[in-house]
Design a protein around this motif. Structure first.
Motif, PDB file in Angstrom:
ATOM      1  N   ARG A   1      -3.771   5.094  -8.216  1.00  0.00           N
ATOM      2  CA  ARG A   1      -5.036   5.378  -7.546  1.00  0.00           C
ATOM      3  C   ARG A   1      -5.355   4.250  -6.562  1.00  0.00           C
ATOM      4  O   ARG A   1      -5.333   3.076  -6.933  1.00  0.00           O
ATOM      5  CB  ARG A   1      -6.172   5.529  -8.558  1.00  0.00           C
ATOM      6  N   ILE A   2      -5.663   4.613  -5.310  1.00  0.00           N
ATOM      7  CA  ILE A   2      -5.904   3.636  -4.252  1.00  0.00           C
ATOM      8  C   ILE A   2      -7.381   3.638  -3.892  1.00  0.00           C
ATOM      9  O   ILE A   2      -7.975   4.693  -3.647  1.00  0.00           O
ATOM     10  CB  ILE A   2      -5.045   3.954  -3.009  1.00  0.00           C
TER      11      ILE A   2
ATOM     12  N   GLU B   1       1.110   4.176  -2.993  1.00  0.00           N
ATOM     13  CA  GLU B   1       1.025   5.617  -2.748  1.00  0.00           C
ATOM     14  C   GLU B   1       2.229   6.346  -3.355  1.00  0.00           C
ATOM     15  O   GLU B   1       2.090   7.388  -4.005  1.00  0.00           O
ATOM     16  CB  GLU B   1       0.946   5.885  -1.238  1.00  0.00           C
ATOM     17  N   LYS B   2       3.402   5.791  -3.151  1.00  0.00           N
ATOM     18  CA  LYS B   2       4.631   6.403  -3.658  1.00  0.00           C
ATOM     19  C   LYS B   2       4.632   6.458  -5.180  1.00  0.00           C
ATOM     20  O   LYS B   2       5.128   7.418  -5.795  1.00  0.00           O
ATOM     21  CB  LYS B   2       5.842   5.613  -3.149  1.00  0.00           C
TER      22      LYS B   2
ATOM     23  N   ARG C   1       0.836  -1.205   0.000  1.00  0.00           N
ATOM     24  CA  ARG C   1       0.000   0.000   0.000  1.00  0.00           C
ATOM     25  C   ARG C   1       0.875   1.262   0.000  1.00  0.00           C
ATOM     26  O   ARG C   1       0.593   2.231  -0.718  1.00  0.00           O
ATOM     27  CB  ARG C   1      -0.922  -0.030   1.218  1.00  0.00           C
TER      28      ARG C   1
END
Length: 417
Positions: free
Chosen positions: A26-27, A21-22, A17
């Motif tokens: 898109r999460i 993000e890094k 996760r």
């Protein structure tokens, strides 16, 4: 990757996760993805409840598929009629399972909603049964097309709401259970059990029987054992039948004014082939039928043991794997009570599901309250030495793979497809 999708079990510090993000991917939480997948369908059916969601979602998908409506189907388990486990339809009709365990079902977007029941579970997330109950009320209140069961607690928490339809016991039993007129305004689908798990169905409108003569043969009798399956099937039929009255997309296939429509829905659901790990017969060992079920809550365990025994499985041997330290700590006495209904009980070591161990909580917490032996898979042979009428592998952890591996080695496994 275009998206990184996580469940509530994946914590913010999980390395994948963090990497997503890094990388600027898109999460999405899994419920956000679910909404995205079903959003194109103008007719959507969302199913909720502490028990029975997966089998009921699969039943609803089966009806819509057999009716030729090309549905999108997303269940939390594997419907046996779908080789891939889920189905991408033509974006007209979708049926999907929501998840109350983390309250993400409150993100459900507009659509028809079915609530099957509310029971004591997921208290590690909610902190109390009252807060869990409030979440279900919020889920019901967010839609004017909700259908829910005549469950005493569910009726109580949803007091003041007016469902589009409801389902459950016959009118006489309702009068005793509930001091409310909730079920006598609008559609009520009543089910009366015969001596076995066959369910006679009748329809009430504003408290008055409808189509009594035409519905004389309206009986839900699934190939799957269990009154819980039949009653959930009635809820699914209530959901779809009530929606037919409002949806032109469904009216192209079903006549909302014809009483035979209800009979046709029952005929389709009676041919429902089942769901993986929901009282699924996985083979035989020494001529003894072996079943696998996901049940991991006392209410579910009571239902599956009763289901097999009503179909003649006495004596019954149960191999149960407790699931989660928190659930075992909370419900050890209830587990012992319901498991005691089986003639022979064997407990596997507790499956943590990623939880931190709690001192003093283990399978022994249940075993010390009843006559049960804690075993490991290498001793499964002894389960069959008592010559039971059936063996049930039960639990939400690794017990299923253990049972299936044993049947593959020692018996005759049943092929799904």
């Amino acid at each position: 990757a275009d998206y990184y999708v996580y469940s509530s079990a994946i914590r913010p510090e999980h390395p994948e996760r963090l990497a997503a993000e890094k990388a600027g991917i898109r999460i999405l939480h899994r419920m956000d993805l679910l909404n995205m997948l079903v959003r194109p369908s103008p007719v959507r059916f969302a199913l909720a409840g502490t028990h029975g969601k997966t089998s009921s979602t699969s039943m609803a998908g089966w009806i819509l598929l057999q009716a030729g409506l090309d549905p999108t189907i997303i269940a939390g388990g594997h419907p046996l009629y779908l080789e891939e486990g889920c189905r991408n339809g033509s974006a007209n009709v979708a049926v999907y399972e929501t998840d109350e365990s983390d309250a993400s079902f409150l993100k459900t977007e507009d659509g028809y909603r079915l609530i099957l029941n509310v029971d004591r579970d997921h208290l590690n997330h909610y902190g109390s049964f009252d807060r869990l109950s409030e979440a279900f009320r919020d889920f019901a209140a967010a839609s004017d097309t909700v259908i829910f069961a005549g469950d005493a607690h569910l009726v109580g928490i949803c007091k003041g709401l007016r469902p589009m339809a409801a389902f459950g016991p016959p009118e006489a039993e309702l009068t005793e259970l509930h001091n409310t007129d909730l079920f006598f305004t609008g559609r009520y689908y009543a089910g009366r059990f015969l001596d076995d798990d066959a369910l006679v169905v009748s329809l009430l409108l504003d408290g008055k029987p409808q189509y009594a003569q035409e519905l004389e043969d309206a009986v839900i009798h699934l190939s799957l054992p269990g009154r819980h399956f039949a009653m959930n099937g009635l809820g699914v039929i209530a959901l779809i039948h009530a929606a037919i009255a409002k949806e032109p997309a469904l009216q192209r296939r079903f006549d909302p004014e014809n009483p035979k429509t209800l009979l046709e829905l029952i005929e389709i659901i009676n041919a429902f082939p089942g769901v993986e790990r929901r009282l699924e017969r996985i083979g035989t060992v020494r001529g003894i039928p072996v079943y696998d079920d996901y049940g991991h809550h006392p209410t579910e365990i009571r239902a599956v043991i009763d289901a097999l025994q009503r179909r003649g499985a006495r004596p019954l041997s149960v191999v149960f794997q407790p699931h989660r330290y928190t659930r075992t700590q909370e419900l050890a006495a209830e587990f012992a009570d319901v498991l005691a209904a089986a003639e022979h009980v064997y407990l596997l070591p507790l499956y943590s599901a990623g939880e931190t161990p709690i001192e003093g909580v283990s399978s022994r917490s249940i075993a010390d309250r009843m006559q049960a032996e804690i075993i490991d898979p290498v001793r499964f042979d002894m389960v069959f030495e008592q010559n039971p009428a059936a063996v049930l592998f039960l639990g939400a952890g690794s017990v299923s793979s253990m049972g299936r591996e044993y049947v593959a080695r020692r018996g005759s496994p049943k092929s799904v497809f």
